[in-house]
Structure formats: C-alpha cells, structure tokens
Design a protein around this motif. Structure first.
Motif, PDB file in Angstrom:
ATOM      1  N   LEU A   9       0.521  -1.176  -0.229  1.00 54.05           N
ATOM      2  CA  LEU A   9      -0.035  -0.555   0.359  1.00 54.05           C
ATOM      3  C   LEU A   9       1.021   1.525  -0.207  1.00 54.05           C
ATOM      4  CD1 LEU A   9      -2.334  -1.415   2.812  1.00 54.05           C
ATOM      5  CD2 LEU A   9      -2.673  -0.448  -0.397  1.00 54.05           C
ATOM      6  N   PHE A  10       0.049   2.608  -0.242  1.00 52.52           N
ATOM      7  CA  PHE A  10       0.913   3.461  -0.726  1.00 52.52           C
ATOM      8  C   PHE A  10       0.759   4.641   0.585  1.00 52.52           C
ATOM      9  CE2 PHE A  10       0.846   0.782  -4.072  1.00 52.52           C
ATOM     10  CZ  PHE A  10       2.306   1.144  -4.631  1.00 52.52           C
ATOM     11  N   GLU A  48       3.251   7.432 -12.534  1.00 54.88           N
ATOM     12  CA  GLU A  48       2.175   5.941 -13.406  1.00 54.88           C
ATOM     13  C   GLU A  48       0.908   7.201 -12.689  1.00 54.88           C
ATOM     14  OE1 GLU A  48       2.321   2.355 -11.832  1.00 54.88           O
ATOM     15  OE2 GLU A  48       4.788   2.423 -12.570  1.00 54.88           O
ATOM     16  N   TYR A  49      -0.037   7.217 -14.095  1.00 55.58           N
ATOM     17  CA  TYR A  49      -1.425   6.768 -13.714  1.00 55.58           C
ATOM     18  C   TYR A  49      -2.088   6.090 -12.142  1.00 55.58           C
ATOM     19  CZ  TYR A  49      -1.962   9.262 -18.114  1.00 55.58           C
ATOM     20  OH  TYR A  49      -2.373  10.152 -19.416  1.00 55.58           O
ATOM     21  N   LYS A  50      -3.235   7.094 -11.880  1.00 53.50           N
ATOM     22  CA  LYS A  50      -4.141   5.545 -10.936  1.00 53.50           C
ATOM     23  C   LYS A  50      -4.871   5.503 -11.680  1.00 53.50           C
ATOM     24  CE  LYS A  50      -4.536   6.513  -5.227  1.00 53.50           C
ATOM     25  NZ  LYS A  50      -6.228   5.182  -5.583  1.00 53.50           N
ATOM     26  N   TYR A  51      -5.084   4.275 -11.688  1.00 52.89           N
ATOM     27  CA  TYR A  51      -6.321   3.959 -12.520  1.00 52.89           C
ATOM     28  C   TYR A  51      -7.444   3.728 -11.313  1.00 52.89           C
ATOM     29  CZ  TYR A  51      -3.173   3.490 -15.946  1.00 52.89           C
ATOM     30  OH  TYR A  51      -2.222   3.623 -17.254  1.00 52.89           O
ATOM     31  N   ARG A  56      -8.114  -4.077  -6.924  1.00 49.80           N
ATOM     32  CA  ARG A  56      -6.729  -4.409  -7.155  1.00 49.80           C
ATOM     33  C   ARG A  56      -6.833  -5.798  -7.655  1.00 49.80           C
ATOM     34  NH1 ARG A  56      -2.297  -2.353  -3.509  1.00 49.80           N
ATOM     35  NH2 ARG A  56      -0.488  -2.907  -4.687  1.00 49.80           N
ATOM     36  N   ARG A  88      -7.704  -7.057  -3.026  1.00 46.55           N
ATOM     37  CA  ARG A  88      -7.071  -6.871  -2.049  1.00 46.55           C
ATOM     38  C   ARG A  88      -7.217  -7.215  -0.614  1.00 46.55           C
ATOM     39  NH1 ARG A  88      -6.442  -0.440  -0.454  1.00 46.55           N
ATOM     40  NH2 ARG A  88      -6.560  -0.839   0.869  1.00 46.55           N
ATOM     41  N   GLU A 135      -4.215  -2.598 -11.379  1.00 44.98           N
ATOM     42  CA  GLU A 135      -5.778  -2.287 -11.717  1.00 44.98           C
ATOM     43  C   GLU A 135      -6.312  -2.819 -12.564  1.00 44.98           C
ATOM     44  OE1 GLU A 135      -5.706  -0.482  -8.561  1.00 44.98           O
ATOM     45  OE2 GLU A 135      -7.756   0.682  -9.355  1.00 44.98           O
ATOM     46  N   PHE A 137       0.461  -2.396 -13.000  1.00 48.31           N
ATOM     47  CA  PHE A 137       1.881  -2.005 -12.387  1.00 48.31           C
ATOM     48  C   PHE A 137       3.161  -3.229 -12.102  1.00 48.31           C
ATOM     49  CE2 PHE A 137      -1.852  -1.697  -9.867  1.00 48.31           C
ATOM     50  CZ  PHE A 137      -1.396  -1.880  -8.331  1.00 48.31           C
ATOM     51  N   MET A 154       0.371   7.587  -8.983  1.00 52.54           N
ATOM     52  CA  MET A 154       1.242   7.310  -8.476  1.00 52.54           C
ATOM     53  C   MET A 154       2.421   7.257  -8.263  1.00 52.54           C
ATOM     54  SD  MET A 154      -1.071   5.576  -6.156  1.00 52.54           S
ATOM     55  CE  MET A 154      -0.460   4.455  -5.678  1.00 52.54           C
ATOM     56  N   LYS A 205       6.146   6.540  -7.548  1.00 53.14           N
ATOM     57  CA  LYS A 205       7.489   5.487  -6.283  1.00 53.14           C
ATOM     58  C   LYS A 205       8.347   5.707  -7.168  1.00 53.14           C
ATOM     59  CE  LYS A 205       3.430   2.394  -7.689  1.00 53.14           C
ATOM     60  NZ  LYS A 205       2.854   1.250  -9.501  1.00 53.14           N
ATOM     61  N   ARG A 236       2.370   0.235   3.934  1.00 48.93           N
ATOM     62  CA  ARG A 236       1.700   1.361   4.252  1.00 48.93           C
ATOM     63  C   ARG A 236       3.271   1.898   3.638  1.00 48.93           C
ATOM     64  NH1 ARG A 236      -2.769   3.757   1.919  1.00 48.93           N
ATOM     65  NH2 ARG A 236      -4.006   2.136   3.212  1.00 48.93           N
ATOM     66  N   LYS A 285       0.747   8.353  -2.922  1.00 46.89           N
ATOM     67  CA  LYS A 285      -0.142   8.958  -4.045  1.00 46.89           C
ATOM     68  C   LYS A 285      -0.798  10.122  -4.232  1.00 46.89           C
ATOM     69  CE  LYS A 285      -3.576   6.869  -0.951  1.00 46.89           C
ATOM     70  NZ  LYS A 285      -5.377   6.148  -0.232  1.00 46.89           N
ATOM     71  N   LYS A 332      -3.835  12.838  -4.760  1.00 49.43           N
ATOM     72  CA  LYS A 332      -4.795  13.116  -5.518  1.00 49.43           C
ATOM     73  C   LYS A 332      -5.254  14.258  -5.387  1.00 49.43           C
ATOM     74  CE  LYS A 332      -6.964   9.250  -2.909  1.00 49.43           C
ATOM     75  NZ  LYS A 332      -8.735   7.877  -3.115  1.00 49.43           N
ATOM     76  N   ARG A 355     -13.343  -3.992   0.260  1.00 48.85           N
ATOM     77  CA  ARG A 355     -12.074  -2.862   1.419  1.00 48.85           C
ATOM     78  C   ARG A 355     -13.155  -4.094   3.167  1.00 48.85           C
ATOM     79  NH1 ARG A 355     -10.428   2.488  -0.677  1.00 48.85           N
ATOM     80  NH2 ARG A 355      -9.823   1.198  -2.198  1.00 48.85           N
TER      81      ARG A 355
END
Ligand code: ATP
Length: 562
Positions: free
Chosen positions: A231-232, A252-255, A259, A275, A305, A346, A409, A411, A422, A428, A430, A545
């Motif tokens: 996780l991030f 990278e794009y966060k789609y 997951r 996940r 993703e 990814f 994202m 990295k 994490r 991330k 946004k 979740r």
C-alpha cells in the motif's frame, strides 16, 4: 486437543479487553499448541477453519443455527427465538440451553478441536439438494457433544462472529512470544509479519516459527495463494512526493478500479485475488484469458488494477459500477459483456520461479514490459514517465486528471515490494479528498413509504480494535437500484448483519465498508469518536475493502486540524 481448552481460552480473551493481556493469554495457548501435531487448530483462534486467503464460506444463516440448536438440544424454535431476543446472541442462547439440558441428562461427550474443524470445513462443501439437512446434522452433531461454553463458541464460529477481539497483530505478537521468548521482540515481530504477508496463512507461519527463525525466513512466495498487496502513503503535492520518494521517480496514472493479483501456478492454473484476499477467478473469465494469452511466462504473480469501461463509448467507468462483478456467482458471462474490465499492470513480484520482492522497482517494471503483450481494452501496462522535473510531473498529473483518472502514483525506482505495508517508497497523489471510508455499525428503520427499509446508518472509524461512531448518514441512497447504491441494497446487506435491535434502531456487525463524503469535520460529544461529519452523504459501497482498511481516528483528527 480438546475443544474445551480452546473454549476456555476464548472465554479468557473475551473477558480481558487489554491487548497486552490478550497477547499473554494467546501465547500461553500457543505454547500448548506447539506440542500438538495438528497445528491447524490455530485457525480456530481466528474464528476460521481455512487460511485467510481461502474465502470459502460456511454459508450458515441464523435460521439454520436455530434449527440446529433445536435439533440437538430439544428446545422449540419459538423458545430459541424468545431467548435470542432476550440475550441478543445465538451463542449465548446455545450456552444457556445446553446448561439446562445438562442439568437434566448429565451426558456430555468429549469434543475434539479436530472434529470441530472437520465438520465446519464440510459445511462449505455442500451445494444443491439436501444441503440444508446435511449442514444441520453437522452442526447438531457438534452441539450434541458440547459443554455449555463449547456450544457458545461453536455457534459463534459458525456465524463468523467470535467476538474475542483477536486481530492479525495480536496473533502475530502471541506467535512471537510463544516461539521466540528470548529473542528481540521487534525483530521477530517483523519476521513473523513478513512471513504472514507472503502467505496469508497463520497455520503455515506458526508451523515454520515452531521450527525456528531460519525456517520462517526461508518462507517463499507460492503463486496461487494470496499475498498481501503493498500500500502507499498519501502526499499533497508533487514537491512533497519527490521529497518522500527521491529523484528521479516513476509517475504512473492512478486508475480507479480495484486491485487484482493475477497468479499463474506451476500447474499453469490462473488464480485471481483481490486485495481482501478473496479469490475472484471464476468471476473474471476474460482476465483468465488475457493472463493466459498476453503474459508470456511460465509462472507469475502480477499486481494490477482492473478498470471497468464502456464497450460502446470506450470510456472508463467509475469503480462503483463494476464492483458488482466481484460478488457475482451466476450469469457471469452476461455481466462480463455488460461490464468488461481492462487490466492495467503495474508490478510483478514473482516470475518464472523467482521471488522478485527484493528486486528494485525499475527491474520489476522491465520484466512486465518484457512479458506483457499489450492489447488496448484487454491488458495494458500502467502509463508511466520517469522524471526529476517538477514541471513535467505537474503536466503528467494534469493529463491524468483530464483523462478521468484518480490521480498519480509516484514510486521510488530502487524500492523493494513490501507486501502488506503502507511504505513511503511509493505515494499517491490525488485532488483534496472530502471523503472517508467508514464502516456501518448501526441503522434505523424509516417511516411512511420507506417503513420496511433501513434509511439512516451510523458510520464509524477505527481506533485500534474498536469502532467509534462519527456520524449518521441518510442522504446519497437511491430509490431504485439502477440509480446507484439503493435503500434496498443497503437494507438487505445490513439486515443480514443485525446483532441487536431496540425499537427502530439496530446494531450492525461492522462489515459493510462505505465511502462517505462530507462538508467538514467538527468536534462533537454526540459520537464516541469525539468528532462528527457535517452533511455526510453516501458516495459508494466498497466491496473491495474490509473493516481494517477504513479511516482511523488519527486520520480524522489530522484532517480536522489541518
Ligand atoms: P484509494 O482509496 O486512494 O484508492 P487505497 O486505500 O486503495 O487508496 P492506496 O495504497 O492508498 O490504497 O492507493 C493505491 C491504490 O491505487 C492501489 O491499491 C491500487 O488499487 C490503485 N492503483 C491504481 N493505479 C495504480 C498504479 N499505477 N500503481 C499502484 N496502485 C495503483
């Protein structure tokens, strides 16, 4: 091992809310279990009979339990219902009734933990005709030989509601205490946690820990069993992101999908996990095809993703729309046509028999670039740039948002893959969020034309092992299911989890995770968290979740201040 030993351990755990005390009680129990041949008994401590990555369900309703209690103890279902109303828990009902029965008959056979595991495992196997009868006999067989205390916990285990307050961290620390009493705690704790994150199987971890640190260290990834995803952390802007991950970094794009860990085993079998460690292979036949045809490797574990898209307009769809595919058990093909997904790969952590957890991210990216044959709307690599330039990164961010993605994202190129953590090697970014993922802990029935529906819901955040209320949400739900998250859907989900009811209000077992948007946060004595969300509204249901993923009190406190 006698089941009574476990039941006594549950009792002690239930009576002692302190985490340290719980670790002590569990360590004592595990020290006994170390001497047993069958260490699978450790699953019972989790209230389970399978490893965490195995999401087979026992499929037993409260109604069936009532019947099983009635069959084994000889009480009428009416009596059971009345007692349930009074005590609020079918486990307590079973305990009470076995007590009265024993005063009459004084007959109780010895019940073994192995027998409990065997019968409960069988429960998940039946399908079709005669299922109810077969399940009934298996549960009744256990209850017939159970003492009052054993009956209480058998019923709670079957209903997946053990209520002993033992989470992953507590069990991990108890394994450390019982297997490595003389070692440095922090170091052993990291070792046990890492072993668990790789295997998501406490039996396997415990067995290895019993043989010593070296066996634990040598645990390997096995494609086909679920691994915890990395996780991030979150950053507010590009500058801070660079500060955290270093320069240059991969952007990278966060789609906005969910997951998917896609595995190919030694036997060439494809297995897909979410996940939450749920296996969803059957629900996504097209992804199985892409994994077979477009990934050129003998074995792998790929991190990706899955994003829904509209076949006609070729536009991505919000996560909420495709989330129903995760749970779907029938007409999978029809739903697949209506709600197809594209896989955005990814990362990779296992490739052709090699564990890549410790390989640098840039190397792992090279591998996915090599082995994936991209096909738009089927399987592609996540869009990526590598830069040290803030302006270039800003532009990329704007482009991602313009194209309808959630953000970026960012990295570190040299970082390892840390399952379950994490970590700061990736972050991330946004646009400022005004929502939290929370869990539903209570609800109230509506009035007038919504009289049969639950229409307002108490939502809670997490603080250690507790759930603390932070608001009551009634807006955002729709009248019709096609319009989005509806009263009907929420009522159905919540009703299955009612633990207590008083007038129009009901308490709900914390399982339903929802994203709740709000205008601002205030300090408030009304709710147990000490905070209240102002103008809260439902945004979406997060089927991907679990309750440990939700917002913590600390996060809420921080957002309230900042
Ligand atoms: P959020 O609610 O913001 O999606 P999260 O709780 O799902 O966050 P985070 O680790 O905070 O999890 O954010 C990363 C998530 O974003 C991943 O779990 C993954 O599902 C998704 N994701 C989308 N695109 C990427 C990508 N290119 N690299 C890594 N993760 C990605």
């Amino acid at each position: 091992m006698r089941y009574l030993i476990i039941a006594n351990c549950y009792k002690e755990l239930e009576e002692n809310p302190s985490r340290l005390k719980k670790i002590e009680i569990l360590s004592d129990f595990l020290s006994k279990l170390r001497r047993e041949n069958n260490k699978e008994i450790i699953y019972l401590v989790q209230g389970r009979v399978f490893p965490d990555y195995n999401t087979k369900e026992l499929g037993v309703s409260s109604q069936l339990i009532k019947k099983a209690i009635s069959k084994s103890i000889g009480a009428s279902e009416e009596k059971i219902t009345n007692l349930w109303k009074k005590l609020g828990d079918l486990g307590l009902v079973a305990e009470e009734l076995v007590k009265t029965k024993q005063q009459r008959t004084l007959s109780s056979k010895q019940l073994d933990a192995e027998k409990v595991i065997e019968n409960l495992r069988k429960l998940s196997e039946f399908v079709g005709k005669g299922t109810v009868e077969k399940k009934l006999s298996l549960i009744a067989e256990l209850l017939t030989s159970a003492s009052p205390l054993e009956a209480k916990y058998i019923v709670r285990t079957v209903l997946s509601d053990l209520r002993i307050g033992v989470g992953e961290g507590t069990l991990r620390d108890a394994i450390v205490n019982s297997c490595f009493p003389d070692k440095e705690k922090k170091q052993s704790s990291v070792l046990v946690q890492e072993a668990y994150d790789k295997t998501t199987d406490f039996f396997y971890v415990f067995k290895k820990a019993c043989s010593g640190e070296k066996s634990l260290k040598n645990i390997e990834l096995v494609p086909g069993t679920a691994v915890k995803v990395m996780l991030f952390l979150k950053e507010e802007n590009i500058k801070d992101a660079f500060k955290r991950v270093g320069k240059p970094a991969a952007f990278e794009y966060k789609y906005d999908g969910f997951r998917m860990m896609i595995n190919k085993t030694e036997d060439k079998e494809i297995k897909i996990f979410t996940r939450r460690l749920e296996e969803v292979t059957a629900q996504f036949p097209e992804v199985v095809e892409y994994a077979k045809n477009n990934i050129n490797a003998k074995t792998f574990i790929i991190d990706s993703e899955a994003v829904g898209f509209d076949l006609k307009t070729k536009k991505y769809r919000p996560f909420q729309e495709i989330s129903q595919r995760i749970k779907r058990k029938y007409n999978i093909e029809g739903l697949q046509k209506k709600l197809p997904v594209e896989i955005n790969v990814f990362d990779v952590i296992y490739y052709n028999g090699k564990n890549l957890l410790n390989a640098p991210f840039k190397k792992r990216r090279e591998i996915i670039e090599k082995i994936i044959s991209e096909e738009k709307w089927k399987i592609v690599l996540s869009k990526q740039i590598i830069t040290s330039d803030e302006k270039k990164a800003e532009k990329f961010y704007e482009k991602a948002l313009e194209e309808g993605h959630e953000g970026l994202m960012i990295k570190n190129l040299e970082s390892e893959y840390k399952p379950g953590s994490r970590v700061g090697s990736g972050v991330k970014l946004k646009p400022e969020a005004d929502d939290f993922d929370l869990v539903v802990t209570g609800a109230e029935y509506g009035t007038g034309k919504r009289a049969g529906w639950l229409t307002s819901f108490d939502v809670s955040c997490r603080h250690q092992n507790k759930f603390l209320e932070i608001g009551r949400v009634s807006t955002g739900l729709k009248e019709k299911e096609e319009q989005g998250l509806s009263y009907k859907e929420m009522t159905k989900k919540a009703k299955a989890l009612i633990t207590k009811s008083k007038g129009k209000h009901v308490e709900i077992k914390p399982e339903i995770v929802v994203t709740v948007a709000y205008q601002n946060i205030q300090k408030s004595p009304t709710y147990s968290s000490g905070f209240a969300l102002r103008f809260p509204r439902f945004k979406k249901l997060r089927q991907d979740r679990i309750k440990s993923d939700i917002a913590t009190l600390e996060e809420i406190r921080k957002r309230n201040v900042g």
